[in-house]
Design an enzyme around this catalytic site. Structure first.
Site, PDB file in Angstrom:
ATOM      1  N   TYR A  59     -20.535  24.594  63.430  1.00  0.00           N
ATOM      2  CA  TYR A  59     -21.765  24.579  62.767  1.00  0.00           C
ATOM      3  C   TYR A  59     -21.869  25.182  61.141  1.00  0.00           C
ATOM      4  O   TYR A  59     -22.261  26.437  61.247  1.00  0.00           O
ATOM      5  CB  TYR A  59     -22.315  24.826  63.469  1.00  0.00           C
ATOM      6  CG  TYR A  59     -22.656  24.454  64.911  1.00  0.00           C
ATOM      7  CD1 TYR A  59     -22.772  23.017  65.102  1.00  0.00           C
ATOM      8  CD2 TYR A  59     -23.613  25.011  66.282  1.00  0.00           C
ATOM      9  CE1 TYR A  59     -22.467  21.649  66.265  1.00  0.00           C
ATOM     10  CE2 TYR A  59     -23.790  23.995  66.613  1.00  0.00           C
ATOM     11  CZ  TYR A  59     -23.481  22.713  67.584  1.00  0.00           C
ATOM     12  OH  TYR A  59     -23.410  22.069  68.487  1.00  0.00           O
ATOM     13  N   HIS A 133     -16.188  20.814  73.092  1.00  0.00           N
ATOM     14  CA  HIS A 133     -16.910  20.239  72.530  1.00  0.00           C
ATOM     15  C   HIS A 133     -16.870  18.640  72.631  1.00  0.00           C
ATOM     16  O   HIS A 133     -18.662  17.882  72.151  1.00  0.00           O
ATOM     17  CB  HIS A 133     -17.081  19.948  70.727  1.00  0.00           C
ATOM     18  CG  HIS A 133     -17.888  20.845  69.918  1.00  0.00           C
ATOM     19  ND1 HIS A 133     -18.448  21.181  68.406  1.00  0.00           N
ATOM     20  CD2 HIS A 133     -19.001  19.736  69.748  1.00  0.00           C
ATOM     21  CE1 HIS A 133     -19.642  20.685  67.969  1.00  0.00           C
ATOM     22  NE2 HIS A 133     -20.797  19.969  69.080  1.00  0.00           N
ATOM     23  N   SER A 213     -30.459  18.205  71.888  1.00  0.00           N
ATOM     24  CA  SER A 213     -31.361  17.168  71.203  1.00  0.00           C
ATOM     25  C   SER A 213     -32.513  16.790  72.190  1.00  0.00           C
ATOM     26  O   SER A 213     -32.957  15.976  72.314  1.00  0.00           O
ATOM     27  CB  SER A 213     -30.812  16.005  70.430  1.00  0.00           C
ATOM     28  OG  SER A 213     -31.796  15.218  69.839  1.00  0.00           O
TER      29      SER A 213
END
Length: 304
Positions: A59, A133, A213
Site C-alpha cells: 500500500y 494478498h 470495499s
C-alpha cells in the site's frame, strides 16, 4: 465517540475486535492525505473503538516507498493507550510498481522475506494476522500457503488469512493450515454479492470474513475513494438512512454485520469524520423488516 463496550464484538481467531475495522489503504495510495491527517484518521479510529486495522506491504503510491502504510500504522500506534488491543492485519504477495498497476508474487521465498520485512516495519516480534494478498497463477497455491504455515511455525506470524480467493482455495488452505487459518478477505457488498458463497463457507468453518470495499466500490478506479457519496448501494439504503437519521454508509455497514456473525467489514477512510461514522455502525441494529427492504438477511445476526 469513544470505545463502546456494548457494540457487537467480533472475533478473528481467538482475538476479539470491534464490529467494524479500518482498511488503511487510502492513507497511502494515490490521493492520500498528508501525514498529519492520516495519523489523525488512524487515531480517530482507535478512539472510536476500532480494533482491527488492515494494511499490506504494497500500500504505497510511488515505487520506492514499499511499506508506507505499515510504517504509518506503526507510528500511529506508538504510545497510543489502545495499541495493545489492536490487531494489525497485513498482507504479502502483491506489489505496486508506481504506475498504478498491481503485480502478484506468491513465491514462498519472497513471501517469507516479505513477512519478516513487514514485522520489522510494524515493530513487532510476530505479526498478528498475515494474509496472502492474492493467489499467484504462476505458483501452486499450496506452496504459497505452505510458506505461511512455515511462518506461523517459526513464530513470525500468529494467524493466517487469505484474500481474493474462491471456496476451493479456502478449503485447500484449511486442510493445510488447520486452526492457523482464521480469516478470508474478499470483495463483498450489496453491489458486489458474487462472493456470497465464500462468506457462507467462512460462516460454516468459523472463519472471520473481512469484506473489502464494503460500501460497494466508490469509484471506478482501481483505488476506491471511501469519502465519495455512496453510489452503489441504491435507493433503499439512502431511504433508510434518511428515516434513521444516519448516513447511507452506516446503514450499509450495519447491513454487513447482519449477514453473519463472522463478518467484520473494513471500510477505508481518509478523514477522521469518515472513520467515526463507520465505527458507529457497530451500534446500529437493523430490524428484520428493514433488512428485507434492503435485500439482506431476514434475521439480524447474533453477536459473535
Amino acid at each position: 465517540m469513544t470505545h463502546d463496550p456494548t457494540a457487537r464484538a467480533r472475533t478473528v481467531g481467538p482475538v476479539t475486535v470491534g464490529p467494524v475495522g479500518l482498511g488503511a489503504m487510502p492513507l497511502s495510495v494515490e490521493g492520500r492525505p498528508d501525514t498529519g491527517q492520516a495519523l489523525a484518521t488512524l487515531h480517530a479510529a482507535l478512539d472510536a473503538g476500532v480494533r482491527l486495522i488492515d494494511t499490506a506491504d504494497c500500500y504505497q503510491w510511488h515505487a520506492d516507498e514499499r511499506g508506507h502504510n505499515e510504517r504509518l500504522i506503526a507510528r500511529a500506534l506508538a504510545g497510543h493507550p489502545a495499541a495493545d488491543e489492536v490487531l494489525v492485519a497485513t498482507k504479502g504477495g502483491r506489489g505496486r510498481p508506481g504506475d498504478g498497476s498491481w503485480t502478484v508474487d506468491g513465491d514462498p521465498r519472497r513471501l517469507r522475506r516479505a513477512a519478516e520485512d513487514s514485522a520489522a516495519r510494524l515493530g513487532v516480534e510476530a505479526i498478528g494476522l498475515y494474509q496472502l494478498h492474492k493467489p499467484d497463477p504462476a505458483v501452486p497455491f499450496a506452496e504459497s500457503v505452505g510458506a505461511l504455515r512455515d511462518l506461523a511455525d517459526a513464530g513470525t506470524i500468529r494467524m493466517v488469512g487469505l484474500s481474493n480467493v474462491d471456496t476451493a482455495r479456502i478449503r485447500t488452505a484449511h486442510e493445510i493450515l488447520g486452526s492457523r487459518l482464521v480469516s478470508v478477505q474478499n470483495r463483498f457488498s450489496p453491489a458486489h454479492p458474487s462472493t456470497r458463497d465464500t462468506l457462507d463457507l467462512c460462516t460454516e468453518l468459523g472463519l472471520a470474513f473481512l469484506p473489502w470495499s464494503p460500501l460497494g466500490g466508490l469509484s471506478p478506479s482501481a483505488v476506491d475513494d471511501p469519502d465519495d457519496p455512496v453510489p452503489a448501494v441504491g435507493g433503499p439504503f439512502r431511504a433508510l438512512a434518511r428515516a434513521r437519521g444516519v448516513s447511507p454508509q452506516r446503514v450499509c455497514l450495519a447491513w454487513h454485520l447482519a449477514q453473519s456473525p463472522v463478518v467484520v467489514p473494513i471500510p477505508g477512510a481518509r478523514r477522521p469524520a469518515s472513520v467515526r461514522d463507520s465505527a458507529a455502525a457497530g451500534t446500529l441494529t437493523l430490524s428484520p423488516a428493514e433488512l428485507a427492504a434492503l435485500g439482506g438477511t431476514d434475521t439480524p445476526a447474533r453477536s459473535g
